[in-house]
Write an enzyme that holds these catalytic residues in place. Structure first.
Site, PDB file in Angstrom:
ATOM      1  N   LEU A 306       0.835  -1.202   0.000  1.00  0.00           N
ATOM      2  CA  LEU A 306       0.000   0.000   0.000  1.00  0.00           C
ATOM      3  C   LEU A 306       0.868   1.250   0.000  1.00  0.00           C
ATOM      4  O   LEU A 306       0.628   2.198  -0.768  1.00  0.00           O
ATOM      5  CB  LEU A 306      -0.916  -0.017   1.223  1.00  0.00           C
ATOM      6  CG  LEU A 306      -1.673   1.274   1.555  1.00  0.00           C
ATOM      7  CD1 LEU A 306      -2.572   1.692   0.403  1.00  0.00           C
ATOM      8  CD2 LEU A 306      -2.476   1.109   2.844  1.00  0.00           C
ATOM      9  N   TYR A 308       3.943   1.596  -1.032  1.00  0.00           N
ATOM     10  CA  TYR A 308       4.643   1.779  -2.312  1.00  0.00           C
ATOM     11  C   TYR A 308       3.705   2.359  -3.358  1.00  0.00           C
ATOM     12  O   TYR A 308       4.076   3.250  -4.123  1.00  0.00           O
ATOM     13  CB  TYR A 308       5.223   0.450  -2.808  1.00  0.00           C
ATOM     14  CG  TYR A 308       6.039   0.644  -4.067  1.00  0.00           C
ATOM     15  CD1 TYR A 308       7.358   1.082  -3.988  1.00  0.00           C
ATOM     16  CD2 TYR A 308       5.481   0.426  -5.321  1.00  0.00           C
ATOM     17  CE1 TYR A 308       8.102   1.292  -5.142  1.00  0.00           C
ATOM     18  CE2 TYR A 308       6.213   0.637  -6.480  1.00  0.00           C
ATOM     19  CZ  TYR A 308       7.526   1.075  -6.379  1.00  0.00           C
ATOM     20  OH  TYR A 308       8.256   1.302  -7.529  1.00  0.00           O
ATOM     21  N   GLN A 309       2.475   1.872  -3.404  1.00  0.00           N
ATOM     22  CA  GLN A 309       1.510   2.415  -4.355  1.00  0.00           C
ATOM     23  C   GLN A 309       1.245   3.890  -4.081  1.00  0.00           C
ATOM     24  O   GLN A 309       1.107   4.696  -5.006  1.00  0.00           O
ATOM     25  CB  GLN A 309       0.193   1.628  -4.278  1.00  0.00           C
ATOM     26  CG  GLN A 309      -0.956   2.203  -5.081  1.00  0.00           C
ATOM     27  CD  GLN A 309      -0.699   2.215  -6.574  1.00  0.00           C
ATOM     28  OE1 GLN A 309       0.029   1.365  -7.091  1.00  0.00           O
ATOM     29  NE2 GLN A 309      -1.300   3.152  -7.289  1.00  0.00           N
ATOM     30  N   GLU A 310       1.213   4.259  -2.816  1.00  0.00           N
ATOM     31  CA  GLU A 310       0.897   5.635  -2.455  1.00  0.00           C
ATOM     32  C   GLU A 310       2.078   6.582  -2.671  1.00  0.00           C
ATOM     33  O   GLU A 310       1.900   7.681  -3.195  1.00  0.00           O
ATOM     34  CB  GLU A 310       0.459   5.684  -0.983  1.00  0.00           C
ATOM     35  CG  GLU A 310      -0.894   5.052  -0.709  1.00  0.00           C
ATOM     36  CD  GLU A 310      -2.021   5.836  -1.356  1.00  0.00           C
ATOM     37  OE1 GLU A 310      -2.191   7.021  -1.031  1.00  0.00           O
ATOM     38  OE2 GLU A 310      -2.716   5.271  -2.217  1.00  0.00           O
ATOM     39  N   SER A 311       3.275   6.181  -2.238  1.00  0.00           N
ATOM     40  CA  SER A 311       4.392   7.145  -2.214  1.00  0.00           C
ATOM     41  C   SER A 311       5.695   6.624  -2.815  1.00  0.00           C
ATOM     42  O   SER A 311       6.689   7.346  -2.831  1.00  0.00           O
ATOM     43  CB  SER A 311       4.677   7.537  -0.763  1.00  0.00           C
ATOM     44  OG  SER A 311       5.211   6.425  -0.041  1.00  0.00           O
TER      45      SER A 311
END
Length: 492
Positions: A306, A308-311
């Protein structure tokens, strides 16, 4: 002495002993009897992401075949005992009646020892090489080459047939624990050419993006369950009826989506970049994710996916809309979770984990796992108000709001005026939430392959051992979430 011990058994205990004796005798060559309520359906399978994974030390088992068998057992009203063996031993063990059936992504073969169910999937065989090698474009290119396939697999039998047609073709059986092990050997250049199942390759390309698919060999092969030819006829007949109903029900589509539906979301370069950052960036923050797991009971690898997907694991990341940090929290959410500094990676990760649990609490308990988690992650992106509106739309259009498979079709409707104009929450980019969740699922699968689960007590015990070496291998699949028992709708 034996008489005195036997006398202590209750009536139920004597029945259990007789049942155990029946299984022992069956293992000596007699067909297993049809299981009745209180007994178990015994199923032979082998390890793999599409067959059976997990199930040890309280971890929930998963796998497409595992879930199908669970549905069948539920229809029979009995329990299931999975006997996990190497793939090349399945036929021999089934012939000895060590199981009622075998479910292991198997293809019918021309023999008289076994019967096969009606097929419920099809798959093809494809040659694979490392991207640094020349691709295989025709069968003539295999002259004088060595091709490897998993021991006991359909692909190995196909290579045996090709040997008589292609001069100098050599074949080898790879003794892998799971089908992904052969792909890993190929990625490491320990194997030059392999013949593998297409569905397994689709999974493997996201773990090993340096692999290069080549020529498909033969036509599509049916996938079916395997039964002893002289096995219990009622088990076979009930399985045939179950599969006939399954094909007409939505369950097969749900299961295909659960295990295979998210595999084509990422580009090859996205996967390469992610794998590189697992080595370069993740070690800086791994301890924070593990601490968040302790507090939230969410697998640390899902939280890392999560994040990694966000930031992209950048603690200073800031979007034009003002969300910031490792978990890209809004100022409002950060205040609600009492975060003093959104740019502090430890604070951000812990708060993000708490927020996921909070969002899960908004999803009705009627939503089964892992769908409930995927829906909570969609709400993380689009906001709980918008997601609740999407669930209302689902009911209006006749979709199941408890199914992530169906909500993936409904969420994009939040951007269409004929829908959002009637909502208090207004317009939202629901399609982006779908893409985000599917990406997280893929990043999570990759982390399951490359990173070990966090089990604090075991880690302490290993650290106290002679070598302190990690003896457990990262799982190549499964959910890895703290999930309740999967609930899948009965077929029919």
């Amino acid at each position: 002495m034996i008489a005195r011990l036997t006398a202590r058994f209750t009536h139920g205990g004597r029945l259990a002993l007789l049942g155990l004796a029946a299984l022992v005798l069956a293992g000596c060559g007699r067909p297993l009897p049809f299981p009745t309520p209180g007994q178990e359906l015994v199923v032979l399978t082998h390890p793999g992401p599409l067959t059976y994974e997990g199930g040890a030390e309280g971890e929930e088992a998963s796998g497409l075949e595992h879930d199908l068998v669970q549905l069948f057992a539920a229809e029979l009203g009995v329990g299931v005992r999975f006997v996990v063996v190497p793939r090349h031993e399945i036929r021999e063990r089934l012939a000895r009646h060590e199981g009622h059936l075998a479910a292991g992504w198997l293809t019918p073969a021309p023999d008289t020892q076994f019967k096969y169910s009606n097929p419920y999937f099809t798959s093809t065989d494809v040659l694979v090489r490392h991207e640094a090698a020349l691709p295989i474009r025709n069968l003539e290119s295999l002259e004088g080459q060595t091709v490897v396939a998993s021991k006991g697999s359909r692909q190995y039998r196909a290579l045996q047939e090709l040997q008589g047609k292609i001069p100098g073709l050599k074949i080898e059986a790879y003794p892998s624990e799971t089908p992904l092990d052969l792909l890993e050997a190929l990625a490491r250049r320990q194997v030059e050419i392999a013949l593998v199942d297409r569905a397994i390759l689709d999974m493997g390309l996201n773990f090993y993006p340096m692999l290069q698919p080549g020529l498909e060999i033969g036509t599509a092969h049916p996938i079916a369950w395997l039964f002893p030819a002289d096995g219990n006829p009622e088990v076979f007949d009930r399985a045939q009826s179950f599969i006939a109903k399954l094909i007409q029900s939505p369950n097969l589509t749900y299961l295909r989506d659960r295990y295979l539906g998210h595999l084509e979301r990422l580009r090859q370069m996205d996967v390469v970049t992610f794998i590189n950052r697992i080595s370069a960036l993740l070690p800086k923050y791994r301890a924070f994710f593990k601490q968040a797991q302790l507090e939230s009971e969410i697998d640390w690898r899902l939280l890392a996916a999560l994040s990694y997907q966000e930031s992209h694991w950048d603690p200073l990341n800031t979007s034009p809309t003002g969300v910031r940090g490792m978990m890209m929290l809004t100022e409002e959410t950060a205040d609600r979770l009492k975060v003093s500094n959104r740019l502090d990676p430890e604070e951000s990760i812990l708060a993000g984990a708490r927020y996921v649990n909070l969002l899960k609490s908004y999803i009705p308990e009627s939503t089964p796992e892992p769908d409930r988690t995927w829906q909570a992650l969609a709400a993380y992106n689009v906001g709980p108000g918008h997601f609740n509106a999407a669930r209302s739309i689902a009911k209006q259009v006749g979709a199941d709001p408890d199914s992530w498979f169906e909500m993936k079709k409904v969420l994009p409707l939040l951007s269409r005026p004929e829908y959002y104009s009637r909502l208090k929450s207004g317009r939202a980019r629901g399609g982006e939430a779908v893409v985000m969740v599917e990406n997280i699922r893929m990043f999570y699968d990759i982390l399951l392959r490359h990173e070990l689960p966090y089990r604090p007590l075991e880690d302490i015990q290993e650290g106290m051992g002679d070598s302190g070496e990690q003896k457990r291998k990262a799982s190549p699949g499964g959910t890895g979430l703290k999930l309740s028992k999967k609930e899948i709708r009965p077929a029919g």
